[in-house]
Design an enzyme around this catalytic site. Structure first.
Site, PDB file in Angstrom:
ATOM      1  N   ARG A 198      24.969 -17.297 -19.347  1.00 36.55           N
ATOM      2  CA  ARG A 198      25.714 -17.367 -20.030  1.00 36.55           C
ATOM      3  C   ARG A 198      26.836 -17.289 -18.307  1.00 36.55           C
ATOM      4  NH1 ARG A 198      27.708 -13.326 -23.331  1.00 36.55           N
ATOM      5  NH2 ARG A 198      29.531 -14.191 -23.395  1.00 36.55           N
ATOM      6  N   ASN A 240      35.938 -17.856 -16.471  1.00 38.91           N
ATOM      7  CA  ASN A 240      37.308 -17.352 -17.889  1.00 38.91           C
ATOM      8  C   ASN A 240      37.891 -18.608 -17.822  1.00 38.91           C
ATOM      9  OD1 ASN A 240      35.161 -15.682 -18.504  1.00 38.91           O
ATOM     10  ND2 ASN A 240      35.758 -13.866 -17.347  1.00 38.91           N
TER      11      ASN A 240
END
Ligand code: EPZ
Length: 453
Positions: A418, A40
Site C-alpha cells: 500500500r 501522503n
C-alpha cells in the site's frame, strides 16, 4: 483516457494473491537507492485535483496500491485519469456524481479526502464514513466540524456522511477554525474546501507536515490563494475557480527514513536521493543520537554511514516537526539491537505498537506499558515467520529481517505494497538477500547464505 489497467503488484492468480517475503539477514548493503514520490502527498493531491475544472498533470506519483485505489475512487465520480509511468493526468472537468462507492472507500481511508473538494465544486457530497484501521479509530470529527463552520450541513447516518451547503448559497463560507488537534487530514480537507469558499478562512492549530505544504503548493499552482502553509496558522482567500497546472510531488520522507534505518540496522553505507533533508530533521537527529552518521552529498542526496555500536535513545512521536509517527516502528526495529534501554512513546495513534509482538518473536526484548514501549537492546535477533499488521509495521519487520540471524518469512505484504513502491526490489539492488515468493515456490537457493564447511 483510462485508468491504468491493473493495480501495481496486483495478483494475477489465486496463489499469487498472498505472496510472502523471504529474507536472509546479515547481508551488508551498498550502493544508491532512488526515493519515490510521497504517498501522503499523492493521495491528497489527487483528491485536490477535483477542485479544478480543467485537466491537471501530476508528476513523481509513486506506483502504489493506495494510489491506484484513489484513482478508482476518482474514476467512480466521473473523473478521467491517464497514467504514463509516474505521470498522472487528471481531468475533473465533468464530475458526474457526488457519491463515492462504499466498496472502494472501505479499502482506502484517504478517499475521505474527496469530501472537501466535492463540497467546494458541487455543493454536495455523500461519502461512506471511513472505518478505523489497525492503528486506531481514525475519527473524522475535526474534518466534519470544520466543514460545518464553513456553512456545510453534515449528517452521518448508517455509516454514510451526507454533506451539502446550507441555505441558498452555492459556495462554502470562509470561517475561522481552530483545530483541537493539528490533524493532517483535517487541515488538508479544510484547506481544499476553503480554496473555493466565499471569503477568508483561517485554520488555527493547523498541521505543519511537508505533505500539507505540498498540497498547498499544488493548490496555489492552480491559482488558490493560500498563506502560512507549514506554520500552525493557514490563511486561505477563496477564489471563484481554479485552473490547470503541471505539478511534481515531493519525495517520500518516510520511504527515505526507512532506507536510512535499513543502512543503519545492517551497519552499511548507502546513499539515497532525491530527498529533502529538512523534512527528515527529527529522524536524522535520532539516528545521530543512536550513533549513526547521516551525511549530506548534495542538496537532495544523503548518505548513511553506520558504526558498529548503536546506543539506546528515547523517542516520542509528535506532530511535525516532532518525530514522525510513521517512522516509529522502523526505529523500534533499530533500537531492539542498540545497547541499553530505550523508551518509545506513541502519542499520535492509540494502537500503533502492534509490531512489538512480532519483533518479540524475533528475539527482541520489549515491554509495553500503555502507549510506551520499553526496549532493552539484545545482541542479536533471530529470523522467524512473522505477520505484518499495518503498513509501517511491515517495514519494521523487513528491517529486522535484514539484521536477524537466519531466515525471516513475512506475511501480510498487502500492507507493505500500500505504501512502499517495490521496497523488496530496491533492497535487493542494494545487496539484501530478499525475495518475494508466490504460492509454495521454493526460495531461490542462490539467496541463501553460503553454507560453511
Ligand atoms: C495522515 O493521517 C497520514 N496519512 C498518516 O500516514 C500519518 O501517520 C498521520 O497523518 C500523522 O502524521 C495520510 O496522509 C494519507 P491525523 P491522518 O488526522 O490525516 C486524530 C502512513 O503510514 N484525529 O493527523 O489520518 C486521529 O485519531 C499513514 O503513511 C481526530 O481525533 O492523521 C489521530 O489520533 C498512517 N479527529 C490524530 O488525530 C479527526 O477528525 C492524528 O491524525 C482527525 C484526526
Amino acid at each position: 483516457m483510462t485508468l491504468s489497467s491493473t493495480l501495481p503488484n496486483s495478483p494475477a492468480s489465486p496463489e499469487e494473491s498472498n505472496p510472502v517475503l523471504h529474507i536472509w539477514g546479515g547481508a551488508p548493503l551498498s550502493g544508491h537507492v532512488t526515493i519515490s514520490g510521497a504517498k501522503n502527498s499523492a493521495l491528497v493531491i489527487m483528491a485536490g485535483a477535483l477542485l479544478c475544472p480543467q485537466e491537471c498533470r501530476i508528476r513523481n506519483v509513486p506506483s502504489l496500491v493506495d494510489v491506484t485505489r484513489m484513482g478508482e475512487i476518482l474514476a467512480s465520480l466521473g473523473v478521467k485519469l491517464q497514467q504514463q509511468a509516474d505521470c498522472l493526468n487528471i481531468d475533473a472537468s465533468h464530475i458526474s456524481q457526488s457519491k463515492a462507492p462504499y466498496e472502494l472507500v472501505s479499502q482506502l481511508r484517504a478517499s475521505f479526502f474527496v469530501i472537501g473538494p466535492l463540497l467546494a465544486r458541487l455543493g454536495v457530497a455523500r461519502i461512506p464514513l471511513p472505518g478505523g484501521c489497525a492503528i486506531g479509530a481514525r475519527p473524522v470529527d475535526l474534518h466534519v466540524r470544520g466543514l460545518q463552520a464553513m456553512g456545510a450541513d453534515v449528517q452521518i447516518d448508517h455509516g454514510m456522511v451526507y454533506a451539502n451547503i446550507r441555505g441558498t448559497s452555492n459556495r462554502l463560507q470562509g470561517a475561522r477554525i481552530y483545530l483541537d488537534y493539528p490533524s493532517v487530514g483535517a487541515t488538508e480537507t479544510l484547506m481544499m474546501a476553503a480554496t473555493l469558499a466565499d471569503g477568508e478562512t483561517i485554520i488555527e492549530n493547523a498541521a505543519q507536515e511537508p505533505e500539507v505544504v505540498d498540497l498547498a503548493n499544488f493548490c496555489r499552482a492552480m491559482g488558490a490563494k493560500i498563506r502560512g502553509a507549514g506554520t500552525n496558522t493557514i490563511i486561505i482567500s477563496g477564489v471563484p475557480s481554479l485552473h490547470s497546472t503541471d505539478y511534481s510531488i515531493i519525495p517520500d520522507r518516510v520511504e527515505a527514513g526507512t532506507f536510512l534505518v535499513a543502512g543503519a540496522i545492517t551497519h552499511s553505507e548507502i546513499s539515497l536521493s532525491p530527498v529533502l533533508p529538512n523534512h527528515l530533521a527529527a529522524v536524522i537527529a535520532k539516528l545521530q543520537a543512536i550513533g549513526v552518521q547521516v551525511l549530506s552529498e548534495g542538496p537532495n542526496r544523503l548518505r548513511v554511514v553506520s558504526t558498529h555500536r548503536h546506543i539506546a535513545t528515547d523517542i516520542e512521536t509528535l506532530p511535525y516537526p516532532g518525530f514522525p509517527t510513521d517512522m516509529q516502528a522502523q526505529f523500534m526495529a533499530l533500537l531492539t539491537l542498540s545497547e541499553g534501554d530505550s523508551v518509545i512513546t506513541e502519542t499520535v495513534f492509540e494502537n500503533r505498537l502492534r509490531h512489538v509482538a512480532e519483533l518479540s518473536r524475533m528475539g527482541a526484548d520489549i515491554r509495553v506499558k500503555g502507549n510506551h514501549a520499553i526496549i532493552r537492546g539484545v545482541p542479536v535477533l533471530s529470523g522467524a515467520p512473522v505477520v505484518a499488521t499495518d503498513l509501517r509495521a511491515s517495514a519494521a519487520l523487513v528491517l529486522a529481517g535484514l539484521a536477524a540471524h537466519g531466515k525471516t518469512i513475512i506475511q501480510g505484504l498487502h500492507h507493505l505494497d500500500r505504501g512502499y513502491e517495490n521496497l523488496d526490489t530496491k533492497l535487493k539492488k542494494l545487496g539484501a538477500r530478499i525475495q518475494r515468493v508466490y504460492g509454495n515456490a521454493e526460495t531461490d537457493e542462490l539467496l541463501a547464505p553460503t553454507k560453511v564447511g
